[in-house]
Design an enzyme around this catalytic site. Structure first.
Site, PDB file in Angstrom:
ATOM      1  CD  GLU A  89      49.014  36.992  50.391  1.00 43.98           C
ATOM      2  OE1 GLU A  89      50.383  37.223  50.164  1.00 43.98           O
ATOM      3  OE2 GLU A  89      48.078  38.199  50.257  1.00 43.98           O
ATOM      4  CB  CYS A 102      41.702  40.062  57.985  1.00 35.51           C
ATOM      5  SG  CYS A 102      41.175  40.159  56.235  1.00 35.51           S
ATOM      6  CB  CYS A 109      38.011  36.203  44.654  1.00 38.53           C
ATOM      7  SG  CYS A 109      36.212  36.672  44.838  1.00 38.53           S
ATOM      8  CB  CYS A 113      35.562  43.487  42.736  1.00 38.98           C
ATOM      9  SG  CYS A 113      34.287  42.840  43.397  1.00 38.98           S
ATOM     10  CB  CYS A 116      39.477  43.332  44.695  1.00 40.43           C
ATOM     11  SG  CYS A 116      40.192  42.201  45.906  1.00 40.43           S
ATOM     12  CB  CYS A 332      40.635  46.349  52.175  1.00 39.64           C
ATOM     13  SG  CYS A 332      40.189  46.477  53.894  1.00 39.64           S
TER      14      CYS A 332
HETATM   15  N1  SAH Z   1      34.829  39.144  49.213  1.00 41.11           N
HETATM   16  C1  SAH Z   1      34.233  39.960  50.138  1.00 41.11           C
HETATM   17  C2  SAH Z   1      35.602  40.143  51.101  1.00 41.11           C
HETATM   18  C3  SAH Z   1      36.262  41.147  50.323  1.00 41.11           C
HETATM   19  S1  SAH Z   1      37.605  41.950  51.317  1.00 41.11           S
HETATM   20  C4  SAH Z   1      33.448  41.261  49.704  1.00 41.11           C
HETATM   21  O1  SAH Z   1      33.651  41.412  48.740  1.00 41.11           O
HETATM   22  O2  SAH Z   1      32.921  41.749  50.588  1.00 41.11           O
HETATM   23  C5  SAH Z   1      36.907  43.166  52.309  1.00 41.11           C
HETATM   24  C6  SAH Z   1      36.534  44.824  51.463  1.00 41.11           C
HETATM   25  O3  SAH Z   1      37.618  45.214  51.025  1.00 41.11           O
HETATM   26  C7  SAH Z   1      35.258  44.699  50.537  1.00 41.11           C
HETATM   27  O4  SAH Z   1      34.688  45.559  50.656  1.00 41.11           O
HETATM   28  C8  SAH Z   1      36.261  44.641  49.376  1.00 41.11           C
HETATM   29  O5  SAH Z   1      35.301  45.493  48.403  1.00 41.11           O
HETATM   30  C9  SAH Z   1      37.318  45.812  49.871  1.00 41.11           C
HETATM   31  N2  SAH Z   1      38.286  46.213  48.795  1.00 41.11           N
HETATM   32  C10 SAH Z   1      38.579  45.192  47.783  1.00 41.11           C
HETATM   33  N3  SAH Z   1      39.726  45.832  46.971  1.00 41.11           N
HETATM   34  C11 SAH Z   1      40.080  47.043  47.832  1.00 41.11           C
HETATM   35  C12 SAH Z   1      40.957  47.840  47.381  1.00 41.11           C
HETATM   36  N4  SAH Z   1      41.932  48.013  46.562  1.00 41.11           N
HETATM   37  N5  SAH Z   1      41.085  48.695  48.388  1.00 41.11           N
HETATM   38  C13 SAH Z   1      40.197  48.959  49.490  1.00 41.11           C
HETATM   39  N6  SAH Z   1      39.215  48.087  49.743  1.00 41.11           N
HETATM   40  C14 SAH Z   1      39.189  47.039  48.965  1.00 41.11           C
END
Ligand code: SAH
Length: 346
Positions: A89, A102, A109, A113, A116, A332
């Site tokens: 996406e 974005c 992935c 985490c 996420c 995000c």
């Molecule tokens: N893999 C990369 C890009 C991830 S997306 C990274 O880890 O940085 C960008 C941001 O969104 C990251 O800081 C990620 O941790 C955050 N993120 C992930 N899940 C989220 C959620 N449910 N709510 C808000 N931010 C989130």
């Protein structure tokens, strides 16, 4: 041979191998990226015979949009179909003075985490540079009036620094004046903190902004919410961040998603300020965006403003990134190839 996603040198080389002069490669390169050509027939500055030969032997293959969901705030989420049938996406976020795109870098992935959604689907593979650029072209191409300024954030699905070579190649093409001509200042790569890759990326990539997903101030909490911390702990990560060559007037962004009752207390804010001492840093607090089955809660407005206040009092530049597109799972951490309907019934 798919030419979309290749750099100028590579296309020039391909033309040399066909017994053609290198400048033909340069013409094709410009047509692909600066003009967004979809077919060789449309590259009318090439001789007709060459256009026909190329159409026979080569491709301009770009990812396609399988569907689009538009949020009530104007954010659009695209489900992209790749040539092998897999999906990722990407998201377009309209703002008054600029567009933000974005982009995803991997199908799924591997980092998992806890907060996420992208981590809940299976990691399949890295995207190619062409698949990364294709997302941008597609989302920008759908705008009736593209704004002059585009910001690009590598914050979609996947961990960019586990796919550094393709990400750097895409960035070189994005920033090249003969291709997309996007200023490196308007591009940000966000990483969960791949300690070994950070230094190489900072040294080899064009000078884009770096954002590090910190999300916790103790190893105890970070181990729990970001399993990568068990491999590279906070100290290793911050040491690597301190050692990065940061150009004048730039700073590293530290992202911090506020998880209610988990990492959003005043002691966390104070520890965060201490941890970042001596680093040219700014903090981007992120409101947590829940998804179906998500194990966390949003931080309360009170805890959120207290957190911001403590950071500001300690002299840190901090801002709050509000959710955009969360009604269509475009915010995000909500990208997992799910349509909002499927998600809400899940
Ligand atoms: N893999 C990369 C890009 C991830 S997306 C990274 O880890 O940085 C960008 C941001 O969104 C990251 O800081 C990620 O941790 C955050 N993120 C992930 N899940 C989220 C959620 N449910 N709510 C808000 N931010 C989130």
């Amino acid at each position: 041979m798919n030419l979309f996603g290749l750099e100028r040198k590579e296309i020039e080389q391909a033309m040399l191998e066909r017994g053609l002069p290198a400048f033909r490669g340069r013409q094709i390169y410009r047509a692909l990226y600066a003009r967004g050509a979809h077919s060789f027939a449309s590259i009318t500055d090439l001789p007709k015979g060459l256009r026909e030969d190329l159409a026979r032997d080569c491709e301009i293959r770009k990812p396609k949009a399988a569907s689009r969901h538009v949020s009530r705030d104007g954010t659009s989420k695209y489900l992209i179909e790749l040539a092998d049938g897999r999906n990722v996406e990407c998201v377009y976020i309209p703002e008054p003075s600029r567009n933000t795109f974005c982009l995803s870098t991997q199908v799924g992935c591997p980092l998992k985490c806890s907060f996420c959604f992208s981590g809940t689907i299976r990691f399949e593979r890295n995207l190619t540079a062409g698949e990364i650029l294709g997302q941008f072209l597609l989302a920008r191409g759908a705008l009736s009036e593209p704004k002059a300024r585009s910001n690009i954030v590598f914050m979609g699905m996947g961990e960019p620094l586990l796919n550094s070579d393709a990400v750097m190649k895409a960035i070189r093409i994005l920033t090249d004046d003969e291709a997309f001509s996007v200023s490196a200042r308007r591009i940000t790569v966000s990483t969960a903190g791949m300690v070994e890759e950070l230094a190489r990326f900072a040294a080899e990539a064009p000078p884009v902004g770096l954002a590090i997903s910190l999300h916790a101030t103790t190893d105890e909490v970070r181990d729990r919410v970001m399993p990568i911390n068990r491999k590279h702990n906070l100290q290793d990560l911050l040491e690597a961040a301190r050692a990065l060559p940061i150009p004048k007037r730039r700073r590293i962004t530290f992202e911090y998603v506020l998880l209610g009752g988990e990492n959003d207390g005043p002691e966390d804010a104070k520890r965060l300020a201490l941890l970042l001492r001596g680093i040219k840093a700014k903090v981007n607090l992120i409101s947590y965006n829940p998804w179906p089955g998500a194990p966390h809660e949003r931080s309360s407005p009170r805890a959120t403003s207290r957190f911001l206040e403590i950071l500001a009092d300690s002299g840190l530049t901090a801002s709050l990134r509000r959710s955009r597109g969360d009604d269509v799972l475009a915010a995000c951490g909500q990208l997992a190839n799910q349509s909002p309907v499927a998600a809400s019934s899940a």
